[in-house]
Enzyme design. Structure first.
Site, PDB file in Angstrom:
ATOM      1  N   ARG A  46     -10.393 -11.698   2.284  1.00 14.19           N
ATOM      2  CA  ARG A  46     -11.384 -12.344   1.895  1.00 14.19           C
ATOM      3  C   ARG A  46     -10.190 -13.968   1.982  1.00 14.19           C
ATOM      4  O   ARG A  46     -11.270 -15.627   2.068  1.00 14.19           O
ATOM      5  CB  ARG A  46     -11.196 -12.275  -0.208  1.00 14.19           C
ATOM      6  CG  ARG A  46     -10.082 -11.921  -0.789  1.00 14.19           C
ATOM      7  CD  ARG A  46     -10.300 -11.503  -1.620  1.00 14.19           C
ATOM      8  NE  ARG A  46     -10.627  -9.838  -1.624  1.00 14.19           N
ATOM      9  CZ  ARG A  46     -11.399  -9.056  -2.655  1.00 14.19           C
ATOM     10  NH1 ARG A  46     -11.593  -9.296  -3.596  1.00 14.19           N
ATOM     11  NH2 ARG A  46     -11.358  -7.302  -2.236  1.00 14.19           N
ATOM     12  N   LYS A 102       0.856  -1.401   0.180  1.00 13.14           N
ATOM     13  CA  LYS A 102      -0.047   0.233  -0.238  1.00 13.14           C
ATOM     14  C   LYS A 102       0.676   1.247   0.030  1.00 13.14           C
ATOM     15  O   LYS A 102       1.657   1.207   0.210  1.00 13.14           O
ATOM     16  CB  LYS A 102      -1.057   0.177   0.945  1.00 13.14           C
ATOM     17  CG  LYS A 102      -1.877  -1.443   1.252  1.00 13.14           C
ATOM     18  CD  LYS A 102      -2.763  -1.039   2.680  1.00 13.14           C
ATOM     19  CE  LYS A 102      -4.014  -1.647   2.516  1.00 13.14           C
ATOM     20  NZ  LYS A 102      -5.014  -1.580   1.523  1.00 13.14           N
TER      21      LYS A 102
HETATM   22  N1  BES Z   1      -8.080  -3.604   4.204  1.00 12.54           N
HETATM   23  C1  BES Z   1      -8.308  -3.000   3.019  1.00 12.54           C
HETATM   24  C2  BES Z   1      -9.604  -2.659   3.087  1.00 12.54           C
HETATM   25  C3  BES Z   1      -9.669  -0.852   3.879  1.00 12.54           C
HETATM   26  C4  BES Z   1      -9.762   0.382   3.370  1.00 12.54           C
HETATM   27  C5  BES Z   1     -10.326  -1.229   5.371  1.00 12.54           C
HETATM   28  C6  BES Z   1      -9.496   0.610   3.890  1.00 12.54           C
HETATM   29  C7  BES Z   1     -10.000  -0.122   5.978  1.00 12.54           C
HETATM   30  C8  BES Z   1     -10.101   0.885   5.141  1.00 12.54           C
HETATM   31  C9  BES Z   1      -8.425  -4.887   2.443  1.00 12.54           C
HETATM   32  O1  BES Z   1      -7.826  -5.340   2.734  1.00 12.54           O
HETATM   33  C10 BES Z   1      -7.497  -3.809   0.831  1.00 12.54           C
HETATM   34  O2  BES Z   1      -7.007  -3.878   1.081  1.00 12.54           O
HETATM   35  N2  BES Z   1      -8.074  -4.009  -0.249  1.00 12.54           N
HETATM   36  C11 BES Z   1      -8.033  -3.570  -1.615  1.00 12.54           C
HETATM   37  C12 BES Z   1      -8.723  -4.807  -2.742  1.00 12.54           C
HETATM   38  C13 BES Z   1      -7.798  -4.489  -3.932  1.00 12.54           C
HETATM   39  C14 BES Z   1      -7.108  -4.853  -3.793  1.00 12.54           C
HETATM   40  C15 BES Z   1      -8.771  -5.642  -4.508  1.00 12.54           C
HETATM   41  C16 BES Z   1      -8.955  -2.816  -1.732  1.00 12.54           C
HETATM   42  O3  BES Z   1      -9.857  -2.205  -1.735  1.00 12.54           O
HETATM   43  O4  BES Z   1      -8.282  -1.886  -2.459  1.00 12.54           O
HETATM   44 MN    MN Z   2      -5.632  -4.868   2.183  1.00 13.88          MN
END
Ligand code: BES
Ligand code: MN
Ligand code: ZN
Length: 496
Positions: free
Chosen positions: A348, A274
């Site tokens: 997931r 990230k």
């Molecule tokens: N933990 C994150 C989602 C999240 C984002 C939680 C903001 C709380 C606040 C999750 O694991 C994630 O990174 N999801 C990705 C999925 C994508 C790579 C398909 C996302 O939402 O960008």
């Molecule tokens: Mn994630």
């Protein structure tokens, strides 16, 4: 802050909170004070144009002749609007107003509030519960307290015609608040303090309230074939854990309800790392598991007559030499193979094995998961509603109603074959991201559904509601514990 209950009287110390309904004459202690002080209240109300609308506040130094320091007049709004949530919000207003209170003790002496379904003492209990929920703060790491943090108020005393009855009406709500506080605590703690083993250790403390606690380590999960969950944790020096909590307050013959939580104690994104901006937010990526923990604490505390299992899938998602790579293919406990195209779509993967394990072992009558699963749900619903996905209309309706009743609102989004096709993989059974940029929360839910057999199931995407940067009515800024009160209410209404 301590909550106490006391026989109604005109107190002679501390701060006094009184109330007035919109469009109604002053009652009880308010009119008594008004008479004692030659109409100070009546005049203040006129001058300040106080209407008595819900949450309106008029505060003044206690006039000569009263031995208390401050009087706070709270608008109670309209009697016809009163619900338990409404009363809790009034209580939260009292807490918020009393943040700037110089006394150690404040007394709340409102006129008796009753509706068809809520008696006077249950009203008081709900107001007290709202006040308590709003008073919680996470300030253990401030070694030098600012004035604003040295909250002077220590006791909040609610006055009632029968304080004993008020106290017993409050007790179950107090237990729910304890659950909420446990959730908020573990969600607020930083990621160097909360990691899979330390969170599992905190979960073990629930033994003290009668919950059965089991913890599976990596070797045990390996034997079960939980390679989807284990793959997420393989880049971390912290060992992954699966916590199983059981509360058996119901009949032996009754299949349990199952609540499963995503517990990524820190989500760097892994090799699909990230951006640095706001990455610290990902300490609350274990909020789903935090809610499972707090809910079990609440149910056990109020000795709920129901069987519930709570499962927490705990991993840390780190990039390292041993981390999972984009392109890896893992075999989940269900036997389905997963192509991991983005290591940041890790929640997931954790839930795939946690859900499968839960339904296989416990054969629950219904299964609900909570997860801070997608950033996309924040885009769709912001911070007001959690995303709700379900394969069962009755379950969805019941969760929606429980959400409205507790202020932890959910909004249903669709599932469907079209979305499901989008996660078919060319090289494995399923891939962990959709192919385009659209409907990210739905394809994530669709992925989870592939690991749910045909039992009633719902998924709550709490990425936008688990943490609140501004603060909500019943919680200050930070961890909300969104989901604890919602699921407690759902269980209470339909299963006890
Ligand atoms: N933990 C994150 C989602 C999240 C984002 C939680 C903001 C709380 C606040 C999750 O694991 C994630 O990174 N999801 C990705 C999925 C994508 C790579 C398909 C996302 O939402 O960008
Ligand atoms: Mn994630
Ligand atoms: Zn995550």
């Amino acid at each position: 802050m301590k909550i106490n209950f006391l026989e109604r009287s005109l107190v002679s110390e501390g701060t006094l909170v009184i109330g007035a309904f919109e469009g109604k004459k002053l009652q009880d202690v308010a009119s008594e004070i008004d008479k004692k002080t030659d109409g100070v209240l009546t005049r203040s109300i006129a001058i300040k144009d106080f209407k008595g609308s819900k949450g309106e506040v008029l505060r003044f130094v206690a006039p000569h002749g009263l031995k208390i320091s401050e009087v706070i007049l709270l608008g109670l709004g309209k009697e016809k609007d009163i619900t338990p949530l409404y009363l809790e919000e009034l209580g939260a207003t009292i807490s918020a107003v009393l943040e700037r209170c110089k006394d150690k003790t404040a007394y709340v002496n409102l006129p008796a509030i009753t509706t068809k379904t809520i008696n006077e003492n249950l009203s008081i209990a709900h107001i007290a519960s709202g006040a308590l929920l709003r008073s919680w703060k996470f300030d253990k790491y401030h070694t030098k307290k600012k004035d604003s943090e040295k909250s002077r108020l220590q006791n909040l005393v609610f006055m009632s015609g029968s304080p004993k009855a008020a106290k017993s009406a409050f007790e179950p709500l107090n237990q729910v608040a304890e659950g909420v506080f446990l959730t908020r605590h573990v969600v607020s703690e930083p990621p160097n303090v909360i990691y899979p083993e330390s969170l599992a250790k905190i979960a073990k403390d629930l033994k003290n309230v009668g919950v059965t606690v089991e913890v599976l380590n990596e070797a045990q999960m390996q034997k079960l074939g939980m390679n989807a969950l284990l793959g997420v944790g393989q880049g971390s020096i912290r060992e992954s854990q699966l916590v199983v909590l059981s509360w058996n307050g119901g009949k032996k013959s009754e299949a349990p309800l199952a609540i499963v939580g995503k517990g990524v104690t820190f989500d760097t994104g892994g090799i699909s790392i990230k951006p640095a901006q706001d990455m610290d937010d990902m300490k609350y990526d274990m909020a789903g598991s935090g809610v499972v923990l707090g809910l079990m604490r609440a149910l056990a505390g109020r000795k709920a007559k129901v069987n519930v299992v709570g499962v927490m899938g705990l991993v840390e998602n780190m990039p390292s030499g041993s981390a999972q790579r984009p392109g890896d293919i893992v075999t989940s406990m269900s036997g389905q193979t997963i192509e991991v195209l983005n290591t940041d779509a890790e929640g997931r993967l954790v839930l795939a094995d946690a859900l499968w394990y839960t339904q296989k072992r416990f054969k629950p009558q219904v299964m609900i998961d909570l997860a801070t699963l997608t950033g996309a749900i924040v885009i769709s619903l912001g911070h007001e509603h959690a995303g709700l996905f379900s394969n069962n209309d009755q379950l969805a309706t019941r969760l929606k109603d429980a959400g409205d009743a507790t202020g932890e609102k959910v909004w249903r989004l669709p599932l469907g074959e079209f979305y499901d096709k989008d996660i078919d993989s060319g090289v494995a059974d399923v891939k962990n991201i959709g192919s385009g940029r659209g409907a990210g929360s739905i394809t994530a839910a669709q992925f989870l559904q592939r690991f749910v057999n045909n039992i009633p199931w719902a998924h709550l995407d709490i990425a936008g509601t688990a943490w609140d940067k501004k603060g909500r009515t019943l919680s200050v800024k930070g961890a909300t514990a969104f989901g604890v009160r919602l699921l407690n209410k759902w269980i209470q209404t339909h299963y006890e």
